[in-house]
Motif scaffolding. Structure first.
Motif, PDB file in Angstrom:
ATOM      1  N   UNK A 177      30.725 104.573  22.075  1.00  5.96           N
ATOM      2  CA  UNK A 177      28.922 104.144  21.628  1.00  5.96           C
ATOM      3  C   UNK A 177      30.418 104.303  20.123  1.00  5.96           C
ATOM      4  N   UNK A 178      30.956 105.275  20.385  1.00  5.98           N
ATOM      5  CA  UNK A 178      31.348 106.132  18.626  1.00  5.98           C
ATOM      6  C   UNK A 178      32.714 104.795  18.606  1.00  5.98           C
ATOM      7  N   UNK A 179      33.143 104.753  20.129  1.00  5.08           N
ATOM      8  CA  UNK A 179      34.958 104.118  19.581  1.00  5.08           C
ATOM      9  C   UNK A 179      34.361 102.611  18.863  1.00  5.08           C
ATOM     10  N   UNK A 180      33.423 101.559  19.610  1.00  3.75           N
ATOM     11  CA  UNK A 180      32.863 100.491  19.475  1.00  3.75           C
ATOM     12  C   UNK A 180      32.032 100.752  18.061  1.00  3.75           C
ATOM     13  N   UNK A 181      31.052 101.531  16.997  1.00  2.00           N
ATOM     14  CA  UNK A 181      31.104 101.384  16.154  1.00  2.00           C
ATOM     15  C   UNK A 181      32.306 101.443  14.996  1.00  2.00           C
ATOM     16  N   UNK A 182      33.120 102.780  15.011  1.00  6.42           N
ATOM     17  CA  UNK A 182      34.845 102.675  14.475  1.00  6.42           C
ATOM     18  C   UNK A 182      35.678 100.961  14.376  1.00  6.42           C
ATOM     19  N   UNK A 186      36.287  99.034  11.609  1.00  2.98           N
ATOM     20  CA  UNK A 186      37.039  98.391  11.164  1.00  2.98           C
ATOM     21  C   UNK A 186      37.799 100.262  10.613  1.00  2.98           C
ATOM     22  N   UNK A 187      37.669 101.247  11.175  1.00  2.00           N
ATOM     23  CA  UNK A 187      38.266 102.375  10.524  1.00  2.00           C
ATOM     24  C   UNK A 187      38.848 102.713  12.548  1.00  2.00           C
ATOM     25  N   UNK A 188      39.854 103.839  11.707  1.00  2.00           N
ATOM     26  CA  UNK A 188      40.921 104.126  13.119  1.00  2.00           C
ATOM     27  C   UNK A 188      39.867 105.179  13.878  1.00  2.00           C
ATOM     28  N   UNK A 189      40.874 105.459  15.361  1.00  2.00           N
ATOM     29  CA  UNK A 189      40.093 106.123  16.032  1.00  2.00           C
ATOM     30  C   UNK A 189      40.833 107.362  16.342  1.00  2.00           C
ATOM     31  N   UNK A 190      40.492 108.500  16.500  1.00  2.00           N
ATOM     32  CA  UNK A 190      41.004 109.791  17.049  1.00  2.00           C
ATOM     33  C   UNK A 190      40.644 110.738  19.024  1.00  2.00           C
ATOM     34  N   UNK A 191      41.343 109.871  18.972  1.00  2.00           N
ATOM     35  CA  UNK A 191      40.709 110.439  20.559  1.00  2.00           C
ATOM     36  C   UNK A 191      41.359 111.667  21.198  1.00  2.00           C
ATOM     37  N   UNK A 192      40.758 112.191  22.920  1.00  2.00           N
ATOM     38  CA  UNK A 192      41.926 113.374  23.137  1.00  2.00           C
ATOM     39  C   UNK A 192      41.856 112.773  24.705  1.00  2.00           C
ATOM     40  N   UNK A 193      43.543 113.376  25.291  1.00  2.00           N
ATOM     41  CA  UNK A 193      42.930 114.219  26.947  1.00  2.00           C
ATOM     42  C   UNK A 193      42.353 115.689  27.201  1.00  2.00           C
ATOM     43  N   UNK A 208      37.231  99.307  21.853  1.00  3.15           N
ATOM     44  CA  UNK A 208      37.546  99.970  20.328  1.00  3.15           C
ATOM     45  C   UNK A 208      38.347  98.053  19.985  1.00  3.15           C
ATOM     46  N   UNK A 209      39.350  97.470  20.088  1.00  2.63           N
ATOM     47  CA  UNK A 209      39.735  96.286  20.324  1.00  2.63           C
ATOM     48  C   UNK A 209      38.753  95.386  19.699  1.00  2.63           C
ATOM     49  N   UNK A 210      38.014  95.237  21.671  1.00  3.65           N
ATOM     50  CA  UNK A 210      37.547  93.806  21.265  1.00  3.65           C
ATOM     51  C   UNK A 210      35.993  94.094  19.477  1.00  3.65           C
ATOM     52  N   UNK A 215      33.991  92.069  14.676  1.00  2.22           N
ATOM     53  CA  UNK A 215      33.290  91.691  13.923  1.00  2.22           C
ATOM     54  C   UNK A 215      34.825  91.101  12.389  1.00  2.22           C
ATOM     55  N   UNK A 216      35.771  90.800  12.480  1.00  2.00           N
ATOM     56  CA  UNK A 216      36.067  90.104  11.457  1.00  2.00           C
ATOM     57  C   UNK A 216      37.488  90.687  10.706  1.00  2.00           C
ATOM     58  N   UNK A 217      37.794  91.961  12.124  1.00  2.03           N
ATOM     59  CA  UNK A 217      39.303  93.135  11.689  1.00  2.03           C
ATOM     60  C   UNK A 217      39.796  92.543  12.571  1.00  2.03           C
ATOM     61  N   UNK A 218      41.032  92.658  11.757  1.00  3.72           N
ATOM     62  CA  UNK A 218      42.873  92.458  12.341  1.00  3.72           C
ATOM     63  C   UNK A 218      42.304  93.351  14.546  1.00  3.72           C
TER      64      UNK A 218
END
Length: 354
Positions: A177-182, A186-193, A208-210, A215-218
């Motif tokens: 959900x947070x990946x999609x909202x990001x 149109x902002x970057x994401x920080x995640x972890x292993x 996230x890329x979808x 939403x009009x972002x590259x």
């Protein structure tokens, strides 16, 4: 693939004039050896972090001893702060550093740290996004209205202005959900292993890329940065022998990571009910698997498949978490191997493009 350094641990309880020696010296190394960024967390109270209660404050010191490396939060817990305070702090840092500031935001984790917030813990996600919108407007030079102590609206317009036209933002992501909202924003994401495998992260990055595209972002412009435990030596056996003890101690104090380890071993358990002997057995049989599957622990050559898998999953930057090993000499001794891996990866990419 870009490579950065990420700091997360450290005992700030002792009065020690060398408490920040590893941070300062490794920051200088990163700056002089082509690493991209330094990430500092916001962690409050001794039990949860020790050395890193305020990333903007500590980065202000690092801005004086570095010239090239980007200085980022990993992350500012927005619900704990007034947006005006955050805008002012990071604008000052951007000026001090010559335009090298970057901000990852987070909604917060523990109930205890919300003694710093005026809002309940349960509202933290919506408050994070509300504060983000106010913060970006303030950094852009806009006036934003806030209520004073008597309930009157007061217009705030913060100074100084940042040097960068737009300070880059990330959001700390765990749920899809947070990946999609990001992506929607149109902002970057920080995640972890820390608690997941690469195959768990990959579909979230695709979502996230979808969302960026829809939403009009590259979709290629959004950056995915991932925090990975990292220690490299000349050969894998030396690396593992050097860190297996410190890494076991680290996992022992981070129960959410131990629970992830138990799940990876197909154990449905409540670790609060584990005895010390049970925990020792879990660590003995599972820690090497954790290191192999969710870390860059080995030699530069032995971890290349993990780097390639992360790249295939859509990751742009590996933020190497280095201070889980509480040994200055070991950590500093491993940094040249990280720099060598970064250079080798960049060289391979240039050859592929050619």
């Amino acid at each position: 693939m870009k490579f950065s350094l990420f700091y997360f641990d450290g005992d700030g309880s002792a009065r020690n004039t060398d408490a920040y020696k590893l941070l300062l010296d490794s920051a200088r190394f990163a700056d002089q050896n082509g690493l991209l960024a330094l990430w500092l967390p916001e962690r409050h109270f001794h039990a949860f972090g020790g050395l890193y209660p305020n990333p903007a404050l500590i980065h202000s010191a690092l801005s004086m001893v570095t010239e090239n490396v980007q200085l980022r939060s990993g992350s500012v817990v927005l619900p704990l702060h007034h947006p005006v305070r955050v805008a002012e702090d990071w604008s000052v840092l951007d000026n001090l550093s010559g335009g090298r500031a970057g901000i990852a935001i987070a909604s917060g984790w523990t109930m205890q740290e919300f003694i710093l917030s005026r809002e309940p813990h349960g509202f933290r996600r919506s408050l994070m996004w509300q504060s983000y919108e106010q913060l970006t407007r303030l950094l852009a030079g806009e006036a934003v209205e806030f209520e004073d102590a008597d309930g009157n609206l007061v217009e705030a317009k913060t100074l100084p202005r940042p040097l960068q036209p737009r300070i880059p933002f990330w959001v700390a992501c765990q749920s899809q959900e947070t990946f999609v909202e990001a992506g929607r924003r149109g902002i970057n994401v920080l995640c972890s292993l820390l608690g997941e495998r690469i195959e768990d992260i990959a579909p979230k990055i695709r979502a996230y890329r979808e969302a960026l595209d829809q939403n009009g972002h590259d979709p290629d412009a959004g950056k995915v940065s991932i925090m990975v435990h990292t220690y490299l030596a000349e050969d894998p056996e030396t690396a593992k022998a050097n860190v297996i003890g410190p890494f076991s101690d680290y996992l022992r104090t981070h129960y959410h990571l131990l629970e992830s380890l138990a799940r990876s071993m197909k154990l449905d358990v409540n670790l609060s009910e584990f005895s010390e002997d049970d925990v020792d057995s879990l660590l003995k049989f599972g820690v090497e698997g954790f290191m192999n599957g969710r870390s860059l622990i080995g030699s530069a050559a032995s971890v290349e498949p993990v780097v390639e898998a992360l790249a295939e999953a859509g990751v742009d930057e590996i933020a190497c978490l280095i201070d889980f090993v509480q040994d200055y000499d070991l950590v500093m001794g491993g940094l040249p191997q990280i720099a060598a891996l970064a250079k080798a990866t960049a060289r391979t990419r240039r050859l592929e493009l050619a």
